[in-house]
Design a protein around this motif. Structure first.
Motif, PDB file in Angstrom:
ATOM      1  N   VAL A  91       0.884  -1.180  -0.089  1.00 46.73           N
ATOM      2  CA  VAL A  91       0.198   0.113   0.056  1.00 46.73           C
ATOM      3  C   VAL A  91       0.938   1.331  -0.045  1.00 46.73           C
ATOM      4  O   VAL A  91       1.529   1.626   0.951  1.00 46.73           O
ATOM      5  N   VAL A  92       0.790   2.161  -1.072  1.00 50.11           N
ATOM      6  CA  VAL A  92       1.580   3.120  -1.125  1.00 50.11           C
ATOM      7  C   VAL A  92       0.756   4.315  -1.302  1.00 50.11           C
ATOM      8  O   VAL A  92      -0.167   4.280  -1.935  1.00 50.11           O
ATOM      9  N   VAL A  93       1.296   5.476  -0.493  1.00 47.10           N
ATOM     10  CA  VAL A  93       0.442   6.477  -0.500  1.00 47.10           C
ATOM     11  C   VAL A  93       1.194   7.899  -0.953  1.00 47.10           C
ATOM     12  O   VAL A  93       2.311   8.032  -0.160  1.00 47.10           O
ATOM     13  N   ASP A  94       0.770   8.690  -1.983  1.00 50.64           N
ATOM     14  CA  ASP A  94       1.488   9.843  -2.230  1.00 50.64           C
ATOM     15  C   ASP A  94       0.732  10.903  -1.610  1.00 50.64           C
ATOM     16  O   ASP A  94      -0.385  11.445  -2.401  1.00 50.64           O
ATOM     17  N   ALA A 117      -3.462   8.617  -3.567  1.00 46.01           N
ATOM     18  CA  ALA A 117      -2.908   9.879  -3.366  1.00 46.01           C
ATOM     19  C   ALA A 117      -3.987  10.904  -3.050  1.00 46.01           C
ATOM     20  O   ALA A 117      -5.130  10.846  -3.229  1.00 46.01           O
ATOM     21  N   THR A 118      -3.319  12.056  -2.524  1.00 47.84           N
ATOM     22  CA  THR A 118      -4.236  13.099  -1.989  1.00 47.84           C
ATOM     23  C   THR A 118      -3.669  14.695  -2.387  1.00 47.84           C
ATOM     24  O   THR A 118      -2.417  14.617  -2.297  1.00 47.84           O
ATOM     25  N   LEU A 142      -4.031  16.836   3.925  1.00 49.57           N
ATOM     26  CA  LEU A 142      -3.248  15.698   4.332  1.00 49.57           C
ATOM     27  C   LEU A 142      -4.031  14.369   4.538  1.00 49.57           C
ATOM     28  O   LEU A 142      -4.643  13.740   3.547  1.00 49.57           O
ATOM     29  N   TYR A 143      -3.733  13.738   5.902  1.00 49.16           N
ATOM     30  CA  TYR A 143      -4.458  12.641   5.838  1.00 49.16           C
ATOM     31  C   TYR A 143      -5.811  12.284   5.851  1.00 49.16           C
ATOM     32  O   TYR A 143      -6.601  11.285   5.789  1.00 49.16           O
ATOM     33  N   VAL A 198       2.860  15.816   8.861  1.00 44.81           N
ATOM     34  CA  VAL A 198       2.820  14.275   8.355  1.00 44.81           C
ATOM     35  C   VAL A 198       3.366  13.559   9.130  1.00 44.81           C
ATOM     36  O   VAL A 198       2.837  12.249   9.481  1.00 44.81           O
ATOM     37  N   ILE A 199       4.399  13.859   9.603  1.00 46.55           N
ATOM     38  CA  ILE A 199       5.363  13.042  10.767  1.00 46.55           C
ATOM     39  C   ILE A 199       4.504  12.402  11.927  1.00 46.55           C
ATOM     40  O   ILE A 199       4.444  11.356  12.241  1.00 46.55           O
TER      41      ILE A 199
END
Ligand SMILES: C[S@@+](CC[C@H](N)C(=O)[O-])C[C@H]1O[C@@H](n2cnc3c(N)ncnc32)[C@H](O)[C@@H]1O
Length: 255
Positions: A91-94, A117-118, A142-143, A198-199
């Motif tokens: 699962v990859v998110v950009d 992606a978002t 973001l999320y 993000v972190i």
């Protein structure tokens, strides 16, 4: 218009790589009218990639719509680090996808990833949908734009957030300052505001052993690593002298 007349117009407008640019414009224009329009736009200072409508990124031709951040050569390094950590089925998110160039590179080089992606900017989301027809792409902060079912399941979370400190935005070249949206450039007071967000939230979304990867400047790397440690992620810094790129990676403990 001939090659030599396009070169002369571009050279007179101050384009350093006038001959290369002229060849690209001539190869892209589909009619004399379009050629005239493209040369006029470039002479007026539009970024070459906005004039062409595309950019090269890790060998891909990525569509670049007007007003959307132009993927930088340096970011090919971030994409490479994401690619090195992805496997078929990952699962990859950009996050902050812009054109979707980073996600497109991962999908092209690691077939079988599940790509999301978002981006907060509707123009970027529309452009990314053109570049990533197979991905699930949502607009939002973001999320917040991600489906909740991805919590704890992301293997590779890659985010090229804006990271220019606010007071340095005015020092950017006019092509960026005038033709790319502020939301794509301004990273807040020290440039790390979005990256810290993000972190901070990454541990809620990463799978055990998954990684979050962000691009920073060389000077910002240590502060970004401090944020990773605070979030309970194992930090590392990778860089490419050739591309003048720095990438911060935070890995989620396996258990
Ligand atoms: C530096 S650009 C990078 C775009 C793309 N990832 C690339 O490397 O070419 C940053 C992107 O972040 C997006 N962005 C800014 N703030 C955001 C936020 N709060 N949530 C989601 N996306 C955001 C901007 O719209 C822009 O497309």
């Amino acid at each position: 218009m001939s090659l030599s007349s396009v070169v002369s117009e571009l050279r007179a407008a101050g384009c350093v790589f006038a001959e290369d640019e002229a060849r690209l414009i001539l190869a892209t224009a589909k009619s004399p009218a379009e050629l005239r329009r493209m040369v006029g736009e470039r002479v007026a200072g539009l970024p070459l990639e906005h004039v062409l409508g595309w950019a090269r990124f890790r060998g891909l031709c990525v569509l670049v719509d007007p007003g959307v951040f132009v993927p930088r050569r340096r970011t090919e390094f971030l994409a490479g680090e994401a690619i090195a950590r992805a496997r078929p089925g990952s699962v990859v998110v950009d996050l902050c996808c812009g054109t979707g160039a980073v996600g497109a590179a991962v999908a092209a080089e690691v077939p079988g990833v599940l790509l999301y992606a978002t981006d907060i900017d509707p123009a970027a989301v529309a452009c990314a949908r053109r570049n990533l027809p197979e991905a699930r792409i949502q607009q939002g902060d973001l999320y917040q734009a991600l489906p909740l079912c991805l919590r704890g399941r992301i293997d590779v979370l890659v985010a090229n957030c804006p990271y220019v400190p606010t007071e340095e935005v005015d020092l950017l070249p006019p092509e960026a300052r005038l033709h790319e949206p502020l939301v794509a450039l301004d990273g807040g007071e020290d440039g790390l505001e979005l990256i810290r967000r993000v972190i901070r939230l990454a541990p809620e979304w990463l799978a055990p052993g998954g990684s979050v990867l962000v691009e920073t400047s060389d000077e910002q790397a240590a502060s970004a690593c401090t944020a990773l440690l605070k979030a309970g992620l194992e930090p590392s810094i990778t860089s490419s002298e050739e591309l003048d790129a720095t990438v911060i990676v935070g890995q989620m403990p396996i258990r």
